[in-house]
Design a protein around this motif. Structure first.
Motif, PDB file in Angstrom:
ATOM      1  N   ILE A   1       0.687  -1.086   0.128  1.00  0.00           N
ATOM      2  CA  ILE A   1      -0.254   0.038   0.061  1.00  0.00           C
ATOM      3  C   ILE A   1       0.850   1.384   0.053  1.00  0.00           C
ATOM      4  N   ALA A   2       1.885   1.289   0.878  1.00  0.00           N
ATOM      5  CA  ALA A   2       2.953   2.372   0.791  1.00  0.00           C
ATOM      6  C   ALA A   2       3.369   2.657  -0.732  1.00  0.00           C
ATOM      7  N   MET A   3       3.863   1.741  -1.485  1.00  0.00           N
ATOM      8  CA  MET A   3       4.042   1.739  -2.763  1.00  0.00           C
ATOM      9  C   MET A   3       3.233   2.417  -3.434  1.00  0.00           C
ATOM     10  N   LEU A   4       2.011   2.120  -3.538  1.00  0.00           N
ATOM     11  CA  LEU A   4       0.952   2.883  -4.198  1.00  0.00           C
ATOM     12  C   LEU A   4       0.521   4.321  -3.830  1.00  0.00           C
ATOM     13  N   ARG A   5       0.783   4.539  -2.524  1.00  0.00           N
ATOM     14  CA  ARG A   5       0.493   5.759  -1.904  1.00  0.00           C
ATOM     15  C   ARG A   5       1.435   6.821  -2.561  1.00  0.00           C
ATOM     16  N   ARG A   6       2.772   6.291  -2.971  1.00  0.00           N
ATOM     17  CA  ARG A   6       3.692   7.359  -3.261  1.00  0.00           C
ATOM     18  C   ARG A   6       3.253   8.083  -4.601  1.00  0.00           C
ATOM     19  N   HIS A   7       3.752   9.319  -4.656  1.00  0.00           N
ATOM     20  CA  HIS A   7       3.450  10.194  -5.985  1.00  0.00           C
ATOM     21  C   HIS A   7       3.765   9.686  -7.357  1.00  0.00           C
ATOM     22  N   GLU A   8       4.577   8.450  -7.388  1.00  0.00           N
ATOM     23  CA  GLU A   8       5.167   7.914  -8.462  1.00  0.00           C
ATOM     24  C   GLU A   8       4.315   6.699  -8.732  1.00  0.00           C
ATOM     25  N   ALA A  10       3.272   2.737  -8.367  1.00  0.00           N
ATOM     26  CA  ALA A  10       4.032   1.536  -8.662  1.00  0.00           C
ATOM     27  C   ALA A  10       3.331   0.619  -9.908  1.00  0.00           C
ATOM     28  N   THR A  11       4.099  -0.137 -10.484  1.00  0.00           N
ATOM     29  CA  THR A  11       3.612  -1.087 -11.382  1.00  0.00           C
ATOM     30  C   THR A  11       3.333  -2.519 -10.853  1.00  0.00           C
ATOM     31  N   VAL A  12       2.842  -3.204 -11.452  1.00  0.00           N
ATOM     32  CA  VAL A  12       2.455  -4.535 -11.037  1.00  0.00           C
ATOM     33  C   VAL A  12       3.946  -5.374 -11.061  1.00  0.00           C
ATOM     34  N   ASP A  13       4.851  -5.117 -11.874  1.00  0.00           N
ATOM     35  CA  ASP A  13       6.145  -5.671 -12.037  1.00  0.00           C
ATOM     36  C   ASP A  13       7.057  -5.009 -10.794  1.00  0.00           C
ATOM     37  N   GLU A  14       6.838  -4.024 -10.266  1.00  0.00           N
ATOM     38  CA  GLU A  14       7.542  -3.318  -9.340  1.00  0.00           C
ATOM     39  C   GLU A  14       7.125  -4.004  -7.925  1.00  0.00           C
ATOM     40  N   VAL A  15       5.733  -3.897  -7.730  1.00  0.00           N
ATOM     41  CA  VAL A  15       5.215  -4.643  -6.554  1.00  0.00           C
ATOM     42  C   VAL A  15       5.699  -6.261  -6.682  1.00  0.00           C
ATOM     43  N   SER A  17       8.309  -7.526  -7.727  1.00  0.00           N
ATOM     44  CA  SER A  17       9.991  -7.554  -7.494  1.00  0.00           C
ATOM     45  C   SER A  17       9.876  -7.637  -6.314  1.00  0.00           C
ATOM     46  N   ILE A  18       9.348  -6.620  -5.158  1.00  0.00           N
ATOM     47  CA  ILE A  18       9.682  -6.175  -3.862  1.00  0.00           C
ATOM     48  C   ILE A  18       9.119  -7.229  -3.012  1.00  0.00           C
ATOM     49  N   THR A  19       7.826  -7.875  -3.370  1.00  0.00           N
ATOM     50  CA  THR A  19       7.195  -8.668  -2.465  1.00  0.00           C
ATOM     51  C   THR A  19       7.727 -10.148  -2.773  1.00  0.00           C
ATOM     52  N   GLY A  20       8.176 -10.314  -4.082  1.00  0.00           N
ATOM     53  CA  GLY A  20       8.333 -11.773  -4.253  1.00  0.00           C
ATOM     54  C   GLY A  20       7.167 -12.700  -5.045  1.00  0.00           C
ATOM     55  N   TRP A  21       6.219 -11.887  -5.097  1.00  0.00           N
ATOM     56  CA  TRP A  21       4.797 -12.662  -5.449  1.00  0.00           C
ATOM     57  C   TRP A  21       4.868 -12.606  -7.122  1.00  0.00           C
ATOM     58  N   GLN A  22       3.938 -13.413  -7.352  1.00  0.00           N
ATOM     59  CA  GLN A  22       3.873 -13.672  -9.127  1.00  0.00           C
ATOM     60  C   GLN A  22       3.019 -12.449  -9.572  1.00  0.00           C
ATOM     61  N   ARG A  49       6.964   3.622 -18.320  1.00  0.00           N
ATOM     62  CA  ARG A  49       7.438   2.226 -17.555  1.00  0.00           C
ATOM     63  C   ARG A  49       6.228   1.343 -17.446  1.00  0.00           C
ATOM     64  N   GLY A  50       5.048   1.570 -17.998  1.00  0.00           N
ATOM     65  CA  GLY A  50       4.031   0.643 -18.084  1.00  0.00           C
ATOM     66  C   GLY A  50       2.731   1.066 -17.431  1.00  0.00           C
ATOM     67  N   ARG A  51       1.829   0.319 -17.012  1.00  0.00           N
ATOM     68  CA  ARG A  51       0.737   0.536 -16.201  1.00  0.00           C
ATOM     69  C   ARG A  51       1.038   0.809 -14.856  1.00  0.00           C
ATOM     70  N   VAL A  52       1.007   2.247 -14.393  1.00  0.00           N
ATOM     71  CA  VAL A  52       1.172   2.458 -13.072  1.00  0.00           C
ATOM     72  C   VAL A  52      -0.165   2.763 -12.209  1.00  0.00           C
ATOM     73  N   TYR A  53      -0.159   1.998 -10.827  1.00  0.00           N
ATOM     74  CA  TYR A  53      -1.235   2.266 -10.236  1.00  0.00           C
ATOM     75  C   TYR A  53      -1.076   3.171  -8.968  1.00  0.00           C
TER      76      TYR A  53
END
Length: 61
Positions: A1-8, A10-15, A17-22, A49-53
């Protein structure tokens, strides 16, 4: 949630990568947990950089 609250946001790939989830797990968390259970509104935009959420507005708890 913190990544998604940032101004920039997050993409699905970024999340993933950080979480280790598929990628499909990340999308499921976005739809099931964040939107349905927590009541968050996710905004998405196509960027270089792709679709950003991003979380759009406060949670209804």
């Amino acid at each position: 949630i913190a990544m998604l609250r940032r101004h920039e946001g997050a993409t699905v790939d970024e999340v993933a990568s950080i979480t280790g989830w598929q990628r499909h797990t990340v999308r499921g968390v976005f739809a099931g947990t964040l939107k349905k259970k927590l009541g968050l509104t996710l905004a998405s935009a196509k960027e270089e950089r792709g679709r950003v959420y991003r979380v759009d507005g406060p949670a209804i708890v």
